[in-house]
Design an enzyme around this catalytic site. Structure first.
Site, PDB file in Angstrom:
ATOM      1  N   ASP A  15       0.926  -1.309   0.098  1.00 20.41           N
ATOM      2  CA  ASP A  15      -0.103  -0.125  -0.089  1.00 20.41           C
ATOM      3  C   ASP A  15       0.881   1.342  -0.052  1.00 20.41           C
ATOM      4  O   ASP A  15       1.823   1.373   0.595  1.00 20.41           O
ATOM      5  CB  ASP A  15      -0.966  -0.178   1.362  1.00 20.41           C
ATOM      6  N   SER A  60      -7.237  -5.720  -5.812  1.00 23.15           N
ATOM      7  CA  SER A  60      -8.242  -6.358  -5.032  1.00 23.15           C
ATOM      8  C   SER A  60      -9.682  -6.123  -5.881  1.00 23.15           C
ATOM      9  O   SER A  60      -9.676  -5.432  -7.017  1.00 23.15           O
ATOM     10  CB  SER A  60      -8.454  -5.569  -3.876  1.00 23.15           C
ATOM     11  N   GLU A  69     -11.974  -4.523  -5.047  1.00 16.32           N
ATOM     12  CA  GLU A  69     -12.445  -3.352  -4.744  1.00 16.32           C
ATOM     13  C   GLU A  69     -11.782  -2.466  -5.752  1.00 16.32           C
ATOM     14  O   GLU A  69     -12.282  -1.183  -5.968  1.00 16.32           O
ATOM     15  CB  GLU A  69     -12.371  -2.862  -3.356  1.00 16.32           C
ATOM     16  N   ASN A  70     -10.725  -2.627  -6.137  1.00 12.98           N
ATOM     17  CA  ASN A  70      -9.909  -1.879  -7.056  1.00 12.98           C
ATOM     18  C   ASN A  70     -10.483  -1.651  -8.482  1.00 12.98           C
ATOM     19  O   ASN A  70     -10.105  -0.555  -8.953  1.00 12.98           O
ATOM     20  CB  ASN A  70      -8.256  -2.365  -7.091  1.00 12.98           C
TER      21      ASN A  70
HETATM   22  C1  FPP Z   1      -1.787   0.340  -3.190  1.00 15.06           C
HETATM   23  O1  FPP Z   1      -1.370   1.593  -3.372  1.00 15.06           O
HETATM   24  C2  FPP Z   1      -1.379  -0.591  -4.538  1.00 15.06           C
HETATM   25  C3  FPP Z   1      -2.201  -1.065  -5.391  1.00 15.06           C
HETATM   26  C4  FPP Z   1      -3.485  -1.067  -5.426  1.00 15.06           C
HETATM   27  C5  FPP Z   1      -1.622  -1.955  -6.303  1.00 15.06           C
HETATM   28  C6  FPP Z   1      -0.411  -2.582  -6.006  1.00 15.06           C
HETATM   29  C7  FPP Z   1       0.462  -2.715  -7.382  1.00 15.06           C
HETATM   30  C8  FPP Z   1       1.714  -2.694  -7.394  1.00 15.06           C
HETATM   31  C9  FPP Z   1       2.767  -2.737  -6.296  1.00 15.06           C
HETATM   32  C10 FPP Z   1       2.488  -2.569  -8.777  1.00 15.06           C
HETATM   33  C11 FPP Z   1       2.333  -3.559  -9.805  1.00 15.06           C
HETATM   34  C12 FPP Z   1       2.187  -4.922  -9.251  1.00 15.06           C
HETATM   35  C13 FPP Z   1       2.988  -5.893  -9.878  1.00 15.06           C
HETATM   36  C14 FPP Z   1       2.722  -7.383  -9.383  1.00 15.06           C
HETATM   37  C15 FPP Z   1       3.595  -5.735 -11.090  1.00 15.06           C
HETATM   38  P1  FPP Z   1      -2.711   2.907  -3.611  1.00 15.06           P
HETATM   39  O2  FPP Z   1      -2.508   3.099  -4.826  1.00 15.06           O
HETATM   40  O3  FPP Z   1      -3.684   2.363  -2.713  1.00 15.06           O
HETATM   41  O4  FPP Z   1      -1.807   3.878  -2.780  1.00 15.06           O
HETATM   42  P2  FPP Z   1      -2.717   5.022  -1.957  1.00 15.06           P
HETATM   43  O5  FPP Z   1      -3.142   4.255  -0.781  1.00 15.06           O
HETATM   44  O6  FPP Z   1      -1.384   5.786  -1.237  1.00 15.06           O
HETATM   45  O7  FPP Z   1      -3.416   5.865  -2.719  1.00 15.06           O
END
Ligand code: FPP
Length: 253
Positions: free
Chosen positions: A25, A70, A72-73
């Site tokens: 996150d 997720s 939810e994403n």
């Molecule tokens: C949460 O950060 C992260 C995600 C929803 C996506 C995770 C994806 C990666 C680490 C990169 C791609 C993955 C791979 C396996 C290549 P957020 O966007 O919710 O951050 P915030 O809470 O600061 O807005």
């Protein structure tokens, strides 16, 4: 990457968590702090994924589960979802040779059928070509939600009962476990969440019943190998009681 796990980094190699799960996150906040587009945060986050996979393989972690997208994403802006899907596809293509060199098996947990067709193709290809690897299992949680995973398991079991292949008296923890995406895998002993949020966010709800939780303030794109090693050391210093009491108290009772 080193295919022979020999590095110990001061860790007790006889007491490594067999399974580490990570809620990655903070990509968006990392980008915002730098006045960058959120996608830049995900791009940097993907580099950290590579480093964490490498480190876990190097020290001999057997299962690593990363929460990459997720259920939810899907609600995020289309452009962000599309950028995340492109990053995933690129990761699957670029990292397959590394996974083969290092005997890593890729496994995707979640609603694969909801992902774009081109991403599904790469998932199936990467899973197929790495299927016989036994060095480490990398679970990527994609379009994953813990509640929908449990609902899916309940539906499969209920279908078995309806068809007469299962009885109500067969229903047990072990049977439910067999119907989860993680069937046959040890539960995560260590759950790490970056960026300081004190939430589980629908991740591995069944499997984390007794996981040790470590929450770091570090935003995922800033997460390092050294911090990961430090968290595993912290885990190794914890007393795990699984609802029991510590041995000295047991003796005196
Ligand atoms: C949460 O950060 C992260 C995600 C929803 C996506 C995770 C994806 C990666 C680490 C990169 C791609 C993955 C791979 C396996 C290549 P957020 O966007 O919710 O951050 P915030 O809470 O600061 O807005």
């Amino acid at each position: 990457m080193n295919s022979n796990p020999v590095a110990d980094y001061g860790l007790d190699l006889s007491n490594l968590p067999a399974h580490i799960a990570v809620i990655m996150d903070g990509n968006g906040r990392w980008a915002k702090k730098r006045l960058l587009n959120r996608v830049k945060g995900h791009e940097k986050g993907a580099d950290v994924v590579r480093a964490v996979v490498t480190t876990c393989r190097e020290i001999g972690i057997r299962f690593l589960t990363l929460y990459a997208f997720s259920t939810e994403n899907w609600q995020r802006p289309k452009v962000e979802v599309s950028a995340l899907m492109s990053l995933l596809k690129k990761f699957l293509i670029d990292e397959t040779p590394e996974m083969l060199d290092n005997r890593i098996r890729l496994n995707v947990i979640g609603q694969i059928e909801r992902l774009p067709d081109d991403v599904q193709v790469e998932i199936r290809r990467a899973m197929h070509v790495t299927a016989h690897n036994t060095g480490m299992c990398l679970n990527l949680a994609l379009s994953y939600g813990g509640r929908s995973e449990i609902v899916r398991a309940v539906m499969e079991i209920a279908t078995g009962i309806e068809k007469g292949t299962l009885k109500v008296s067969d229903v047990s923890d072990a049977l439910v476990e067999q119907h989860l995406y993680t069937a046959g895998m040890p539960d995560p002993e260590l759950l790490i969440r970056t960026s300081g949020e004190m939430r589980i966010s629908n991740f591995l709800l069944w499997q984390i019943a007794y996981s040790e939780i470590f929450i770091t303030q570090t935003l995922w794109p800033d997460f390092t190998k050294d911090e990961l090693i430090g968290i595993i050391k912290d885990f190794q210093g914890r007393e795990r009681r699984f609802g029991d009491v510590a041995p000295p108290d047991k003796q005196t009772s």
